[in-house]
Enzyme design. Structure first.
Site, PDB file in Angstrom:
ATOM      1  N   HIS A 112      40.472  44.930  46.764  1.00 28.95           N
ATOM      2  CA  HIS A 112      41.883  44.663  46.463  1.00 28.95           C
ATOM      3  C   HIS A 112      42.461  45.785  45.601  1.00 28.95           C
ATOM      4  O   HIS A 112      42.866  45.575  44.462  1.00 28.95           O
ATOM      5  CB  HIS A 112      42.031  43.319  45.763  1.00 28.95           C
ATOM      6  CG  HIS A 112      41.533  42.171  46.576  1.00 28.95           C
ATOM      7  ND1 HIS A 112      42.138  41.779  47.748  1.00 28.95           N
ATOM      8  CD2 HIS A 112      40.478  41.350  46.406  1.00 28.95           C
ATOM      9  CE1 HIS A 112      41.479  40.749  48.257  1.00 28.95           C
ATOM     10  NE2 HIS A 112      40.464  40.479  47.466  1.00 28.95           N
ATOM     11  N   CYS A 113      42.509  46.954  46.151  1.00 24.64           N
ATOM     12  CA  CYS A 113      42.945  48.152  45.444  1.00 24.64           C
ATOM     13  C   CYS A 113      43.974  48.855  46.311  1.00 24.64           C
ATOM     14  O   CYS A 113      43.956  48.723  47.533  1.00 24.64           O
ATOM     15  CB  CYS A 113      41.717  49.041  45.204  1.00 24.64           C
ATOM     16  SG  CYS A 113      42.049  50.675  44.533  1.00 24.64           S
TER      17      CYS A 113
END
Length: 179
Positions: A59-60
């Site tokens: 989740h970047c």
């Protein structure tokens, strides 16, 4: 002289000699769980091969780089390059479960290169592989998707930050330099 030594070792022992320098055991003498699997990722299989090691997160803002990393894997695997991903929550952007991380990698991005189960990549709790990378380079990952090009002798030859994408000409040149 080094080339002659390697040639003699190959001729006499049937295997190339590892060059003196980095602590290759610190990079290769590890067995880690594979991401969301009962299988083991045995790093010894990579000894003597060029590597691209990447610390990843699900989740970047850079998670889309999985697609480009897979493209690099496909482009260079026949020439011996091994891409190895190491998910990490050191920057608080990894999935809450290995199942979710695996879905992100394998389903959403079609990753076929090797992925380890999550590890720490910085500080005192860093996995020994990343401690050795940091020892060699003086640069621990400052964010997700740092890329480390490692030659056949276990030496880190180049470090690329998150902002250098897998399609970078500089990254590809560094990879081609260790093939």
């Amino acid at each position: 002289m080094k080339a002659l030594f390697a040639t003699l070792c190959t001729a006499l022992l049937g295997a190339p000699a590892m060059a003196a320098g980095p602590d290759t055991a610190a990079l290769f003498e590890h067995q880690l769980p594979r991401l969301h699997s009962d299988d083991t990722l045995d790093m010894r299989q990579f000894a003597g091969q060029p590597l691209l090691v990447v610390n990843t997160a699900s989740h970047c803002g850079f998670t889309g780089q999985f697609e480009g990393l897979e493209a690099l894997h496909q482009q260079y695997k026949e020439q011996g390059l091994r891409v190895v991903g190491f998910p990490s929550d050191d920057f608080k952007q990894e999935a809450k479960s290995e199942a979710e991380a695996a879905e992100m990698c394998f389903v959403n991005y079609g990753v076929t290169f090797d992925m380890a189960a999550p590890v720490s990549v910085k500080g005192d709790s860093a996995h020994p592989i990343f401690k050795e990378i940091t020892r060699q380079t003086g640069k621990q990952p400052r964010w997700n998707f740092y890329k480390y090009v490692i030659d056949r002798d276990g030496r880190v030859t180049e470090v690329f930050s998150s902002i250098t994408g897998p399609e970078s000409k500089r990254l590809k040149a560094a990879i081609e330099g260790v093939l």
